[in-house]
Design a protein around this motif. Structure first.
Motif, PDB file in Angstrom:
ATOM      1  N   SER A   2       0.858  -1.182   0.000  1.00 33.69           N
ATOM      2  CA  SER A   2       0.000   0.000   0.000  1.00 33.69           C
ATOM      3  C   SER A   2       0.894   1.231   0.000  1.00 33.69           C
ATOM      4  N   CYS A   3       0.263   2.384  -0.080  1.00 33.77           N
ATOM      5  CA  CYS A   3       0.996   3.652  -0.114  1.00 33.77           C
ATOM      6  C   CYS A   3       0.989   4.283   1.272  1.00 33.77           C
ATOM      7  N   TYR A   4       2.113   4.801   1.658  1.00 32.85           N
ATOM      8  CA  TYR A   4       2.244   5.415   2.974  1.00 32.85           C
ATOM      9  C   TYR A   4       1.236   6.557   3.115  1.00 32.85           C
ATOM     10  N   GLY A   5       0.513   6.519   4.234  1.00 32.38           N
ATOM     11  CA  GLY A   5      -0.473   7.559   4.486  1.00 32.38           C
ATOM     12  C   GLY A   5      -1.853   7.213   3.992  1.00 32.38           C
ATOM     13  N   LEU A   6      -1.980   6.131   3.207  1.00 27.46           N
ATOM     14  CA  LEU A   6      -3.289   5.682   2.727  1.00 27.46           C
ATOM     15  C   LEU A   6      -3.704   4.435   3.508  1.00 27.46           C
TER      16      LEU A   6
ATOM     17  N   ALA B  62       5.110   1.300  10.291  1.00 20.76           N
ATOM     18  CA  ALA B  62       5.052   2.732  10.583  1.00 20.76           C
ATOM     19  C   ALA B  62       5.744   3.597   9.528  1.00 20.76           C
ATOM     20  N   ILE B  63       6.762   3.062   8.877  1.00 21.01           N
ATOM     21  CA  ILE B  63       7.517   3.860   7.913  1.00 21.01           C
ATOM     22  C   ILE B  63       7.620   3.096   6.599  1.00 21.01           C
ATOM     23  N   PRO B  64       7.805   3.823   5.475  1.00 22.00           N
ATOM     24  CA  PRO B  64       7.909   3.138   4.180  1.00 22.00           C
ATOM     25  C   PRO B  64       9.052   2.133   4.161  1.00 22.00           C
ATOM     26  N   GLY B  65       8.818   1.063   3.451  1.00 20.95           N
ATOM     27  CA  GLY B  65       9.812   0.008   3.333  1.00 20.95           C
ATOM     28  C   GLY B  65       9.140  -1.343   3.275  1.00 20.95           C
ATOM     29  N   GLN B  66       9.943  -2.408   3.390  1.00 23.67           N
ATOM     30  CA  GLN B  66       9.414  -3.767   3.386  1.00 23.67           C
ATOM     31  C   GLN B  66       9.403  -4.303   4.822  1.00 23.67           C
ATOM     32  N   ILE B  67       8.214  -4.745   5.245  1.00 21.02           N
ATOM     33  CA  ILE B  67       8.030  -5.237   6.604  1.00 21.02           C
ATOM     34  C   ILE B  67       7.653  -6.715   6.540  1.00 21.02           C
ATOM     35  N   SER B  68       8.320  -7.520   7.339  1.00 17.35           N
ATOM     36  CA  SER B  68       8.030  -8.969   7.374  1.00 17.35           C
ATOM     37  C   SER B  68       6.949  -9.263   8.397  1.00 17.35           C
TER      38      SER B  68
ATOM     39  N   LEU C 276       5.341  -1.078   2.152  1.00 12.60           N
ATOM     40  CA  LEU C 276       4.711   0.220   2.358  1.00 12.60           C
ATOM     41  C   LEU C 276       5.481   1.233   1.515  1.00 12.60           C
ATOM     42  N   ASN C 277       4.879   1.620   0.384  1.00 14.18           N
ATOM     43  CA  ASN C 277       5.568   2.487  -0.569  1.00 14.18           C
ATOM     44  C   ASN C 277       5.439   3.954  -0.192  1.00 14.18           C
ATOM     45  N   LYS C 278       6.495   4.644  -0.451  1.00 10.41           N
ATOM     46  CA  LYS C 278       6.502   6.081  -0.204  1.00 10.41           C
ATOM     47  C   LYS C 278       5.729   6.801  -1.310  1.00 10.41           C
ATOM     48  N   ILE C 279       4.918   7.792  -0.933  1.00  9.01           N
ATOM     49  CA  ILE C 279       4.225   8.609  -1.931  1.00  9.01           C
ATOM     50  C   ILE C 279       5.223   9.604  -2.523  1.00  9.01           C
ATOM     51  N   PRO C 280       5.318   9.674  -3.842  1.00  5.18           N
ATOM     52  CA  PRO C 280       6.292  10.598  -4.445  1.00  5.18           C
ATOM     53  C   PRO C 280       6.062  12.038  -3.993  1.00  5.18           C
ATOM     54  N   GLU C 281       7.143  12.803  -4.014  1.00  6.52           N
ATOM     55  CA  GLU C 281       7.045  14.215  -3.669  1.00  6.52           C
ATOM     56  C   GLU C 281       6.186  14.962  -4.689  1.00  6.52           C
ATOM     57  N   THR C 282       5.569  16.017  -4.235  1.00  9.85           N
ATOM     58  CA  THR C 282       4.836  16.888  -5.164  1.00  9.85           C
ATOM     59  C   THR C 282       5.817  17.446  -6.185  1.00  9.85           C
ATOM     60  N   PRO C 283       5.486  17.401  -7.469  1.00  9.80           N
ATOM     61  CA  PRO C 283       6.429  17.893  -8.484  1.00  9.80           C
ATOM     62  C   PRO C 283       6.788  19.366  -8.269  1.00  9.80           C
ATOM     63  N   THR C 284       8.043  19.679  -8.552  1.00 14.93           N
ATOM     64  CA  THR C 284       8.488  21.076  -8.582  1.00 14.93           C
ATOM     65  C   THR C 284       8.968  21.387  -9.998  1.00 14.93           C
TER      66      THR C 284
ATOM     67  N   VAL D 296       0.149  18.648 -12.940  1.00 15.84           N
ATOM     68  CA  VAL D 296       1.066  17.523 -13.093  1.00 15.84           C
ATOM     69  C   VAL D 296       1.138  16.751 -11.770  1.00 15.84           C
ATOM     70  N   VAL D 297       1.205  15.427 -11.888  1.00 14.61           N
ATOM     71  CA  VAL D 297       1.457  14.538 -10.747  1.00 14.61           C
ATOM     72  C   VAL D 297       2.541  13.555 -11.165  1.00 14.61           C
ATOM     73  N   GLN D 298       3.126  12.890 -10.190  1.00 20.34           N
ATOM     74  CA  GLN D 298       4.059  11.812 -10.507  1.00 20.34           C
ATOM     75  C   GLN D 298       3.692  10.602  -9.650  1.00 20.34           C
ATOM     76  N   SER D 299       3.848   9.426 -10.242  1.00 23.48           N
ATOM     77  CA  SER D 299       3.422   8.194  -9.576  1.00 23.48           C
ATOM     78  C   SER D 299       4.519   7.144  -9.656  1.00 23.48           C
ATOM     79  N   GLU D 300       4.562   6.325  -8.622  1.00 25.84           N
ATOM     80  CA  GLU D 300       5.529   5.229  -8.570  1.00 25.84           C
ATOM     81  C   GLU D 300       4.949   4.133  -7.683  1.00 25.84           C
ATOM     82  N   HIS D 301       5.006   2.882  -8.159  1.00 20.23           N
ATOM     83  CA  HIS D 301       4.459   1.730  -7.426  1.00 20.23           C
ATOM     84  C   HIS D 301       2.990   1.945  -7.076  1.00 20.23           C
ATOM     85  N   GLY D 302       2.278   2.606  -7.953  1.00 21.98           N
ATOM     86  CA  GLY D 302       0.860   2.829  -7.721  1.00 21.98           C
ATOM     87  C   GLY D 302       0.545   3.964  -6.766  1.00 21.98           C
ATOM     88  N   CYS D 303       1.560   4.646  -6.266  1.00 25.88           N
ATOM     89  CA  CYS D 303       1.351   5.755  -5.336  1.00 25.88           C
ATOM     90  C   CYS D 303       1.485   7.077  -6.094  1.00 25.88           C
ATOM     91  N   VAL D 304       0.519   7.961  -5.896  1.00 22.35           N
ATOM     92  CA  VAL D 304       0.439   9.192  -6.673  1.00 22.35           C
ATOM     93  C   VAL D 304       0.693  10.388  -5.762  1.00 22.35           C
TER      94      VAL D 304
END
Length: 318
Positions: free
Chosen positions: A19-23, A66-72, A94-102, A159-167
């Motif tokens: 899933s995406c962090y924060g969702l 609690a934090i992005p990464g792979q948890i066993s 737990l995937n990190k949501i990409p930063e807002t584009p600049t 504009v948005v950017q997405s990675e591993h399904g996280c937007v």
């Protein structure tokens, strides 16, 4: 007495998830292959650790993810007589949501009449960058929009950017459209005689801080052959009549005003025309009758002399 040896259940079949962090968290799933068995989920590979779930599906919580990464996570299944399988592990990502584009330049400007459309660039690109402009979508770090409707002077680009399904959150850029300036106001045509020296400059009035440009020719509605920049222009070389009594010569100049976006880009306006009219020296008049009149000293009246000019313009004779 009867001693019964029960079989050891096979290991649980666990399906990884993410899933995406924060969702909201998605579920880890176990495919039970032990009839009437019981599933136990653990946050560590020690069966003495607390059981964190007993359903076929387990939704992680912020306590253990609690934090992005792979948890066993780990699970066992037990038979209805209490025999437990070996512990099986599964990864929850737990995937990190990409930063807002600049943007390199979040606000850019173009002229309504220009075909040179600015390109927007995302500086912190991650994964897939997707642009939305006027209902159309495009992907990539760079984006050059289609020429917008020039009746709309501000156009928003998302504009948005997405990675591993996280937007990421949406970022907005702006394309400002500068309308074509109107033609400058001119202070009127000027007329001089061929033998006169032009001392009064032709004048034009700009709007605001717009610059004035003068051209000697026009093509397709645009000034060509640039000759001067400034609100006044005093021609030093211009066409003149080549003989006495010749037709007036009209020297036309074409004037625009321009709005400067920057040192390299200017929005040039519509063209106004001003004329410098050069009049020929009239032809020498000629006498209709004999220009010599003989008189006696005692004549009391003198017949008048008559002159004429071949010029079509009305002229006075002195």
């Amino acid at each position: 007495v009867t001693f019964i040896v029960n079989h050891k259940p096979t290991n649980a079949i666990l399906m990884p998830d993410s899933s995406c962090y924060g969702l909201p968290y998605t579920a880890l799933t176990e495919f039970r292959n032990e009839s009437n068995g019981t599933i136990r989920w653990y946050a560590s590979n020690n069966t003495q650790s607390p059981v964190i779930g007993t359903d076929t599906s387990y939704y992680p919580t912020t306590v253990y993810a609690a934090i992005p990464g792979q948890i066993s996570f780990y699970a066992t299944q037990s038979s209805n007589v209490g025999c437990a399988s070996s512990m099986e592990s599964v990864l929850y990502t737990l995937n990190k949501i990409p930063e807002t584009p600049t943007f390199e330049l979040p606000i850019q400007t173009m002229c309504a009449t220009s075909s040179n459309i600015p390109t927007f660039t995302v500086n912190n690109a991650t994964g897939v960058v997707q642009w939305v402009f006027a209902g159309n979508k495009s992907t990539g770090i760079f984006f050059t929009p289609m020429k917008p409707d020039t009746s709309v002077y501000v156009s928003d680009i998302s504009v948005v950017q997405s990675e591993h399904g996280c937007v990421s959150n949406v970022a907005n850029a702006t394309l400002n459209i500068i309308p074509q300036p109107t033609a400058p106001k001119l202070l009127g045509n000027d007329t001089i005689c061929v033998y006169s020296t032009l001392t009064k400059a032709l004048s034009a009035k700009a709007t605001g801080n717009n610059s004035i440009k003068w051209y000697s020719t026009i093509a397709n509605g645009n000034g060509t052959n640039f000759i001067h920049e400034g609100t006044t222009y005093l021609p030093t070389v211009y066409n003149k009549p080549q003989s006495n009594g010749a037709a007036d010569v009209v020297n036309s100049y074409f004037v625009t005003q321009s709005y400067s976006i920057d040192s390299l880009n200017q929005c040039e306006g519509k063209v106004a025309q001003v004329n410098l009219v050069v009049k020929a020296k009239p032809q020498t008049p000629f006498f209709i009758s004999d220009p010599t009149i003989l008189l006696c000293a005692d004549f009391s009246s003198i017949n008048p002399l008559f002159v004429s000019s071949s010029s079509k313009d009305r002229q006075s004779v002195v």
